[in-house]
Write a protein that holds these residues in place. Structure first.
Motif, mmCIF file in Angstrom:
data_model
loop_
_atom_site.group_PDB
_atom_site.id
_atom_site.type_symbol
_atom_site.label_atom_id
_atom_site.label_comp_id
_atom_site.label_asym_id
_atom_site.label_seq_id
_atom_site.Cartn_x
_atom_site.Cartn_y
_atom_site.Cartn_z
ATOM 1 N N LEU A 43 0.835 -1.195 0.000
ATOM 2 C CA LEU A 43 0.000 0.000 0.000
ATOM 3 C C LEU A 43 0.872 1.248 0.000
ATOM 4 O O LEU A 43 1.919 1.278 0.643
ATOM 5 C CB LEU A 43 -0.895 0.024 1.237
ATOM 6 N N ASN A 44 0.416 2.274 -0.736
ATOM 7 C CA ASN A 44 1.151 3.536 -0.706
ATOM 8 C C ASN A 44 0.727 4.332 0.530
ATOM 9 O O ASN A 44 -0.145 3.915 1.298
ATOM 10 C CB ASN A 44 0.951 4.331 -2.003
ATOM 11 N N ALA A 45 1.342 5.490 0.726
ATOM 12 C CA ALA A 45 1.122 6.262 1.953
ATOM 13 C C ALA A 45 -0.336 6.685 2.108
ATOM 14 O O ALA A 45 -0.905 6.605 3.205
ATOM 15 C CB ALA A 45 2.028 7.483 1.956
ATOM 16 N N GLN A 47 -3.063 5.229 0.863
ATOM 17 C CA GLN A 47 -3.890 4.062 1.160
ATOM 18 C C GLN A 47 -3.746 3.644 2.629
ATOM 19 O O GLN A 47 -4.717 3.272 3.278
ATOM 20 C CB GLN A 47 -3.528 2.904 0.235
ATOM 21 N N LYS A 48 -2.525 3.725 3.146
ATOM 22 C CA LYS A 48 -2.309 3.403 4.559
ATOM 23 C C LYS A 48 -3.032 4.408 5.451
ATOM 24 O O LYS A 48 -3.609 4.046 6.474
ATOM 25 C CB LYS A 48 -0.817 3.404 4.883
ATOM 26 N N PHE A 49 -2.978 5.685 5.057
ATOM 27 C CA PHE A 49 -3.618 6.745 5.839
ATOM 28 C C PHE A 49 -5.129 6.541 5.878
ATOM 29 O O PHE A 49 -5.754 6.661 6.928
ATOM 30 C CB PHE A 49 -3.276 8.105 5.220
ATOM 31 N N VAL A 50 -5.718 6.217 4.723
ATOM 32 C CA VAL A 50 -7.169 6.012 4.648
ATOM 33 C C VAL A 50 -7.573 4.764 5.426
ATOM 34 O O VAL A 50 -8.611 4.732 6.080
ATOM 35 C CB VAL A 50 -7.629 5.920 3.175
ATOM 36 N N LYS A 51 -6.737 3.741 5.366
ATOM 37 C CA LYS A 51 -7.046 2.482 6.039
ATOM 38 C C LYS A 51 -7.017 2.619 7.563
ATOM 39 O O LYS A 51 -7.781 1.957 8.258
ATOM 40 C CB LYS A 51 -6.026 1.427 5.594
ATOM 41 N N ALA A 52 -6.169 3.511 8.072
ATOM 42 C CA ALA A 52 -6.044 3.687 9.522
ATOM 43 C C ALA A 52 -7.345 4.235 10.103
ATOM 44 O O ALA A 52 -7.892 5.214 9.615
ATOM 45 C CB ALA A 52 -4.892 4.624 9.825
ATOM 46 N N LYS A 53 -7.837 3.577 11.116
ATOM 47 C CA LYS A 53 -9.117 3.956 11.724
ATOM 48 C C LYS A 53 -9.027 5.328 12.387
ATOM 49 O O LYS A 53 -9.992 6.081 12.408
ATOM 50 C CB LYS A 53 -9.505 2.895 12.753
#
Length: 85
Positions: A43-45, A47-53
């Motif tokens: 995952l790019n940055a 995608q990781k940011f969006v995935k984080a609750k």
């Protein structure tokens, strides 16, 4: 075992479709194996940011209540990225 009697043409009528089905299933199995073997990309940055609750910004009122506010998330993401660089 079942004994089948008949002419060659009758045999092909009976078992010709079965041969074709076997070939089709073999092709399908081969194609699914290729798809299953693909490696997942990291995952790019964003995608990781969006995935984080913790970084989910949700609308509190209005017609979009409960949905994710991507505009606010992107604003925050850009600000946090500047600090890290």
């Amino acid at each position: 075992m079942v004994k089948v009697e008949g002419t060659l043409e009758e045999m092909y009528e009976l078992f010709g479709d079965a041969r074709q089905m076997v070939k089709d299933t073999k092709r399908a199995v081969r194609s699914t194996k290729k798809v299953a073997n693909k490696v997942k990309r990291p995952l790019n940055a964003w995608q990781k940011f969006v995935k984080a609750k913790s970084s989910n910004y949700k609308y509190k009122t209005g017609s979009k209540k409960g949905q994710i506010n991507l505009k606010a998330m992107s604003r925050d993401f850009k600000k946090t990225r500047r600090n890290k660089k």
